[in-house]
Design an enzyme around this catalytic site. Structure first.
Site, PDB file in Angstrom:
ATOM      1  CE1 TYR A  61      -3.292  -2.933   0.661  1.00 15.15           C
ATOM      2  CE2 TYR A  61      -3.283  -2.354   2.432  1.00 15.15           C
ATOM      3  CZ  TYR A  61      -3.991  -3.197   1.494  1.00 15.15           C
ATOM      4  OH  TYR A  61      -4.855  -3.663   1.359  1.00 15.15           O
ATOM      5  N   GLY A 212     -18.611   1.356  -3.526  1.00 15.91           N
ATOM      6  CA  GLY A 212     -18.980   2.828  -3.285  1.00 15.91           C
ATOM      7  C   GLY A 212     -20.821   2.545  -4.078  1.00 15.91           C
TER       8      GLY A 212
END
Length: 323
Positions: A61, A212
């Site tokens: 990440y 989302g």
């Protein structure tokens, strides 16, 4: 704010918060910009203050940025945090190159992670995927060796099949399975979830709002620069159909006085005491609503409505892993 309860991560496993904090979006990943570092650190610390001790990161990440950030946030309060680290993914200039699961690489990865995090032992260490490039027994066996050495406490696995889960667990006890799961992504209910339950393995679920889709905030068509356009469920007629399905969730959210995203998290939470919703946050302002979601309950009739309208296969297009 809602009090976060605890759960055992796996049968007789470590005690962790029933809500996990995903830290990935705090760092630049796949071309995105990093969030404000001071706010991200404050968010982690606020989560710890409110009983959320499960912190999820990965050595890839932000090319290590995320581990450095988490390390800063937990400095001086190591015992308050349960650190979960994924390894194995290889990126270059924000481009996915593949996996490196060789034992020699894993031993290298873990030492870098420990230094960046500023800790002596990683609580949960897991390959981000298993692709067959290295025998499962070599990957899992290496993590087992790290546990014996004291560099790692517990073995986790991520995004694998039921057969791979059984094989990994036969080599060394698996504490947790990390996998995508939501009202829109229920394919793991057929085989993987029952296998984890049978073996006494905790389940940590990400993508609870299906990138989302279940927030109720999307409108068709999406902006040209939206990363969601890469996924078939957000394209053309698929998106139109899927947003119509989400209207059912929006209506229920209005009736119950919550947001669709809160109901999406609450639905995952309701699927079992062994299941932990892993929610990505990078701002303290998001904490109260996500914590509140953990206290939401459904009547049998409400659960029937959700399970009927979001039955497996109801969402058009690929899953979170399929384009």
């Amino acid at each position: 704010m809602t009090t976060i309860t605890k759960m055992n991560l796996g049968q007789n496993g470590p005690l962790v918060s029933k809500l996990g904090l995903g830290c990935m979006r705090m760092s630049p990943v796949w071309g995105s910009q990093a969030n404000d570092e001071s706010e991200s650190i404050a968010t982690i610390q606020a989560a710890l203050d409110n009983g959320i001790n499960f912190l999820n990161t990965g050595d890839f990440y932000g090319a290590g940025h995320n581990e450095l950030l988490v390390g800063k946030a937990i400095r001086g309060r190591r015992d308050d945090a349960f650190i979960s680290v994924k390894f194995g993914a290889v990126f270059y200039n924000n481009q996915w190159l593949g996996l490196d699961l060789r034992p020699i690489a894993i031993k290298n990865f873990v030492n870098y992670s420990l230094v960046r995090l500023g800790i002596d032992t990683i609580d949960l260490y897991q390959p981000c995927r298993l692709d067959g490039s290295v025998p499962v027994e070599d990957v899992i066996g290496t993590v087992a060796d790290l546990i014996a050495e004291g560099k790692v406490r517990h073995l986790g696995v991520s995004e694998i099949t039921a057969a791979q889960l059984r094989e990994a667990h036969s080599i060394h006890p698996v504490t947790a399975l990390e996998i995508g799961y939501s009202l829109a992504d229920r394919q793991i209910e057929n085989d993987l979830l029952p296998t984890a339950r049978e073996l006494g393995i905790g389940v940590v679920t990400f993508a609870n709002t299906a990138e989302g889709l279940l927030t109720g905030e999307l409108k068709a068509p999406l902006p040209a620069g939206s990363y969601q356009n890469h996924f078939s469920r957000f394209q053309g007629e698929n998106l139109t159909k899927n947003l119509a399905t989400v209207e059912v969730l929006k209506q229920m959210a209005t009736e119950k006085g919550y947001t669709p995203a809160q109901l999406a998290i609450a639905w995952v939470n309701a699927q079992g005491e062994h299941i932990m919703p892993l929610v990505s946050m990078s701002r303290r302002a998001r904490l109260p609503e996500n914590m509140e979601a953990m206290g939401i309950t459904f009547t049998p009739a409400e659960m029937e409505v959700l399970n009927t309208h979001f039955a497996p296969g109801a969402i058009a297009g690929g899953t979170y892993l399929q384009r």
